[in-house]
Motif scaffolding. Sequence first.
Motif, PDB file in Angstrom:
ATOM      1  N   PRO A 138      47.841  27.526  32.553  1.00  8.15           N
ATOM      2  CA  PRO A 138      48.201  27.752  33.956  1.00  8.15           C
ATOM      3  C   PRO A 138      48.894  29.097  34.243  1.00  8.15           C
ATOM      4  O   PRO A 138      49.602  29.710  33.476  1.00  8.15           O
ATOM      5  N   PHE A 139      48.384  29.716  35.367  1.00  7.83           N
ATOM      6  CA  PHE A 139      49.065  30.985  35.800  1.00  7.83           C
ATOM      7  C   PHE A 139      50.460  30.956  36.151  1.00  7.83           C
ATOM      8  O   PHE A 139      50.874  30.122  36.977  1.00  7.83           O
ATOM      9  N   HIS A 140      51.190  31.890  35.664  1.00  5.43           N
ATOM     10  CA  HIS A 140      52.559  31.985  36.090  1.00  5.43           C
ATOM     11  C   HIS A 140      52.616  33.484  36.602  1.00  5.43           C
ATOM     12  O   HIS A 140      52.439  34.436  35.899  1.00  5.43           O
ATOM     13  N   CYS A 141      53.316  33.825  37.737  1.00  9.15           N
ATOM     14  CA  CYS A 141      53.865  35.073  38.150  1.00  9.15           C
ATOM     15  C   CYS A 141      55.455  35.102  38.120  1.00  9.15           C
ATOM     16  O   CYS A 141      55.760  34.415  39.107  1.00  9.15           O
ATOM     17  N   SER A 142      55.785  36.038  37.742  1.00 10.89           N
ATOM     18  CA  SER A 142      57.228  36.119  37.534  1.00 10.89           C
ATOM     19  C   SER A 142      57.682  36.565  39.115  1.00 10.89           C
ATOM     20  O   SER A 142      58.796  36.261  39.338  1.00 10.89           O
ATOM     21  N   CYS A 145      45.317  40.927  42.637  1.00  7.80           N
ATOM     22  CA  CYS A 145      45.523  39.369  41.999  1.00  7.80           C
ATOM     23  C   CYS A 145      44.649  38.480  42.963  1.00  7.80           C
ATOM     24  O   CYS A 145      44.390  38.642  44.171  1.00  7.80           O
ATOM     25  N   ARG A 146      44.114  37.601  41.964  1.00  2.60           N
ATOM     26  CA  ARG A 146      43.063  36.613  42.657  1.00  2.60           C
ATOM     27  C   ARG A 146      43.828  35.221  42.995  1.00  2.60           C
ATOM     28  O   ARG A 146      43.073  34.192  43.132  1.00  2.60           O
ATOM     29  N   PHE A 147      44.906  35.099  42.507  1.00  5.36           N
ATOM     30  CA  PHE A 147      45.743  33.701  42.655  1.00  5.36           C
ATOM     31  C   PHE A 147      46.447  33.658  43.830  1.00  5.36           C
ATOM     32  O   PHE A 147      46.161  34.458  45.175  1.00  5.36           O
ATOM     33  N   ASP A 148      46.990  32.559  44.103  1.00  4.90           N
ATOM     34  CA  ASP A 148      47.760  32.234  45.524  1.00  4.90           C
ATOM     35  C   ASP A 148      48.766  33.170  45.855  1.00  4.90           C
ATOM     36  O   ASP A 148      49.636  33.714  44.801  1.00  4.90           O
ATOM     37  N   LYS A 149      48.666  33.825  46.965  1.00  2.00           N
ATOM     38  CA  LYS A 149      49.673  34.454  47.356  1.00  2.00           C
ATOM     39  C   LYS A 149      50.521  34.075  48.797  1.00  2.00           C
ATOM     40  O   LYS A 149      50.069  33.583  49.529  1.00  2.00           O
ATOM     41  N   TYR A 150      51.809  34.218  48.499  1.00  2.00           N
ATOM     42  CA  TYR A 150      52.772  34.021  49.556  1.00  2.00           C
ATOM     43  C   TYR A 150      53.608  35.040  49.988  1.00  2.00           C
ATOM     44  O   TYR A 150      53.830  36.064  49.184  1.00  2.00           O
ATOM     45  N   GLN A 151      53.992  35.222  51.471  1.00  2.00           N
ATOM     46  CA  GLN A 151      54.361  36.296  52.094  1.00  2.00           C
ATOM     47  C   GLN A 151      55.776  35.566  52.993  1.00  2.00           C
ATOM     48  O   GLN A 151      55.442  34.303  53.284  1.00  2.00           O
ATOM     49  N   CYS A 194      54.298  43.586  46.425  1.00  2.00           N
ATOM     50  CA  CYS A 194      53.752  43.320  44.714  1.00  2.00           C
ATOM     51  C   CYS A 194      52.867  44.650  44.666  1.00  2.00           C
ATOM     52  O   CYS A 194      51.680  44.585  45.319  1.00  2.00           O
ATOM     53  N   SER A 195      52.892  45.223  43.508  1.00  2.00           N
ATOM     54  CA  SER A 195      51.856  46.367  43.280  1.00  2.00           C
ATOM     55  C   SER A 195      50.562  45.736  42.832  1.00  2.00           C
ATOM     56  O   SER A 195      49.803  46.591  42.875  1.00  2.00           O
ATOM     57  N   ASN A 196      50.514  44.535  42.384  1.00  2.00           N
ATOM     58  CA  ASN A 196      49.422  43.992  41.998  1.00  2.00           C
ATOM     59  C   ASN A 196      48.711  43.000  43.044  1.00  2.00           C
ATOM     60  O   ASN A 196      47.671  42.410  42.907  1.00  2.00           O
ATOM     61  N   TRP A 197      49.075  43.405  44.419  1.00  2.00           N
ATOM     62  CA  TRP A 197      48.548  42.533  45.378  1.00  2.00           C
ATOM     63  C   TRP A 197      47.111  42.795  45.631  1.00  2.00           C
ATOM     64  O   TRP A 197      46.470  41.436  45.643  1.00  2.00           O
ATOM     65  N   SER A 198      46.402  43.884  45.451  1.00  2.00           N
ATOM     66  CA  SER A 198      44.870  43.684  45.831  1.00  2.00           C
ATOM     67  C   SER A 198      44.368  43.194  44.672  1.00  2.00           C
ATOM     68  O   SER A 198      43.135  43.150  45.040  1.00  2.00           O
TER      69      SER A 198
END
Length: 111
Positions: free
Chosen positions: A83-87, A105-111, A99-103
């Motif tokens: 499973p993917f984990h993003c700190s 990242c292919r996973f769920d994104k929350y704002q 996040c510097s990896n925003w563009s």
Amino acid sequence: MKTRNPFSHLTLEERRIILTGITNGSTKTAIAQTIGKDKSTVGKEIKLHRALTHKCKMPLECNHYKKCVYGRQCTPDCPEYSPFHCSRRDRSPGACNGCSNWSRCRFDKYQ
């Protein structure tokens, strides 16, 4: 002038400070110290008001999707499934703003 009560609801200004802190990459602890609240209050506020802005198109969020030898047919039974984990998203601060990896990242994104 009204005295500051640490047990009262968050004001709009405090919520704006939380948003600015998330965007700048501050931790929940640093944001909490800035507004004079507990870090759990900040964490609950972020979790309560964050919104899913990008949903991952894969059935499961797997760390090995790029190098999958099973044709990217992700299931929890797959021997390669991790499973993917993003700190940043899953811990501190709890959202993807700034996040510097925003563009990439292919996973769920929350704002």
